[in-house]
Design a protein around this motif. Structure first.
Motif, PDB file in Angstrom:
ATOM      1  N   THR A   1       1.580  61.508  13.475  1.00 42.16           N
ATOM      2  CA  THR A   1       2.262  62.617  14.135  1.00 42.16           C
ATOM      3  C   THR A   1       3.679  62.181  14.491  1.00 42.16           C
ATOM      4  OG1 THR A   1       1.630  61.949  16.375  1.00 42.16           O
ATOM      5  CG2 THR A   1       0.057  63.326  15.143  1.00 42.16           C
ATOM      6  N   GLU A   2       4.497  63.132  14.864  1.00 43.58           N
ATOM      7  CA  GLU A   2       5.880  62.807  15.214  1.00 43.58           C
ATOM      8  C   GLU A   2       5.937  61.828  16.393  1.00 43.58           C
ATOM      9  OE1 GLU A   2       9.948  65.165  16.664  1.00 43.58           O
ATOM     10  OE2 GLU A   2       8.321  66.261  15.686  1.00 43.58           O
ATOM     11  N   THR A   3       5.084  62.049  17.381  1.00 37.42           N
ATOM     12  CA  THR A   3       5.056  61.158  18.549  1.00 37.42           C
ATOM     13  C   THR A   3       4.583  59.768  18.159  1.00 37.42           C
ATOM     14  OG1 THR A   3       4.626  63.017  20.039  1.00 37.42           O
ATOM     15  CG2 THR A   3       4.089  60.818  20.852  1.00 37.42           C
ATOM     16  N   GLU A   4       3.539  59.691  17.340  1.00 43.99           N
ATOM     17  CA  GLU A   4       3.032  58.397  16.894  1.00 43.99           C
ATOM     18  C   GLU A   4       4.066  57.661  16.062  1.00 43.99           C
ATOM     19  OE1 GLU A   4      -1.692  59.781  16.595  1.00 43.99           O
ATOM     20  OE2 GLU A   4      -0.427  59.691  14.799  1.00 43.99           O
ATOM     21  N   ALA A   5       4.703  58.378  15.152  1.00 40.07           N
ATOM     22  CA  ALA A   5       5.698  57.749  14.273  1.00 40.07           C
ATOM     23  C   ALA A   5       6.840  57.153  15.087  1.00 40.07           C
ATOM     24  CB  ALA A   5       6.228  58.767  13.269  1.00 40.07           C
ATOM     25  N   ALA A   6       7.261  57.866  16.131  1.00 41.64           N
ATOM     26  CA  ALA A   6       8.351  57.364  16.967  1.00 41.64           C
ATOM     27  C   ALA A   6       7.934  56.099  17.711  1.00 41.64           C
ATOM     28  CB  ALA A   6       8.785  58.445  17.956  1.00 41.64           C
TER      29      ALA A   6
END
Length: 335
Positions: free
Chosen positions: A304-309
């Motif tokens: 997810t975007e949060t995980e990737a960050a």
């Protein structure tokens, strides 16, 4: 014909098993897991406990979501009894550690991890084996890892070449044994460890007690014997004795010595090592196994975007770690 895989997962603990299974069954990847047999008589070298000494809220957000996923996953594969909750008491001796513990408790409380006076309730714990029987994952006990002139890792199993798009080093044994020191990120450093098991002792204040300033973690078993994990190689007996309540003298049934990899700045190190084809998962500590779901998504390209960050901030290629550096307990520092 050369065998070919998307991932070769090296590691014998719960994280490697969960990661391999999730990649194979949840993300339809071709996976081989390399995990040597572990003697049933060997003392445990790690706890799989979802309670990192992390003060950053973003870490607790990721862990909280992943713990819930892990419970659901274990129930779905019929391994519900492997994961449970327990109480953990953390005893800080130094003012700086007490301050860090306060920040940690505050951050954790925002993500449903309750605590009071240093006692954390309902902490997720993995106990027992996670098997890959009847799995799509191919499992082998050993593989040879070399670095040809190209610099890209090469694998052979039983003398036959094996192609893996990515070689993932998961636990301390894999990182220490297969990643030469010259290729190891400088942030990853080995910490001497001792595990010892005592005869039955007086009841402890909680099933698990951690003394971060003394580098000692105690786990009391059902027969009241105590398993102690002790960081560092100095004053081992004195530090252990200071954490126990007797009766003294308290005999030991067995002890073992080994090394654990930690990061100098207290933050995990997760990501590829240049163009070598290797991917390292280091510095996650006791909470590592509970981060298998987001790690599998990262490796499969579905984070997810949060995980990737979060993972990007912990990548070995990052030169500025000031935004992720975290607390390092004095008793668990490398001199």
């Amino acid at each position: 014909m050369t065998d070919s895989y998307d991932f070769a997962i090296f590691g014998a603990g719960p994280l490697s098993a969960l990661l391999a299974g999730l990649l194979a069954h949840g993300h339809a990847k071709r996976v081989i897991r390399v995990a040597g047999p572990v003697s049933v008589q060997r003392l445990p070298r790690d706890l799989d406990l979802a309670l990192p000494l992390a003060t950053r809220p973003e870490t607790w957000r990721l862990l909280s979501q992943s713990v819930a996923e892990t419970f659901a996953l274990m129930q779905s594969i019929g391994a519900r009894d492997v994961v449970r909750t327990t109480r953990v008491k953390i005893i800080a001796d130094l003012p700086t550690t007490r301050d860090a513990l306060g920040h940690m408790a505050h951050a954790a409380r925002g993500y449903r991890q309750r605590s009071r006076d240093g006692v954390f309730s309902d902490v997720a714990l993995i106990q027992g084996d996670i098997t890959l029987h009847d799995s799509k994952v191919k499992s082998v006990p050993s593989a040879r890892v070399t670095f040809p002139d190209s610099g890209r890792v090469a694998l052979t199993i039983d003398g036959q070449p094996v192609v893996a798009d990515r070689v993932v080093l998961v636990d301390n044994g894999a990182l220490l044994d297969l990643l030469p020191e010259a290729r190891r990120p400088k942030l990853l450093v080995p910490l001497p460890m001792t595990t010892t098991l005592t005869v039955p002792a007086h009841s402890l204040a909680a099933p698990i007690i951690r003394f971060p300033d003394r580098g000692v973690t105690l786990v009391q078993r059902s027969d009241l014997s105590v398993l102690a994990l002790i960081a560092g190689d100095t004053d081992i007996d004195a530090r252990l004795a200071s954490c126990l309540t007797g009766p003294f003298p308290l005999a030991r049934r067995a002890s073992s010595h080994y090394r654990r990899l930690i990061t100098r700045d207290g933050a995990p190190l997760i990501g590829p090592l240049g163009d070598s084809g290797m991917f390292v998962i280091g510095g996650l500590g006791e909470a590592a196994a509970f981060l298998a779901p987001p790690l599998a998504r990262l490796l499969a390209g579905r984070a997810t975007e949060t995980e990737a960050a979060w993972f990007a901030a912990h990548d070995p290629a990052q030169t500025d770690r000031s935004t992720v550096a975290d607390f390092v307990a004095p008793g668990e520092m490398v001199p």
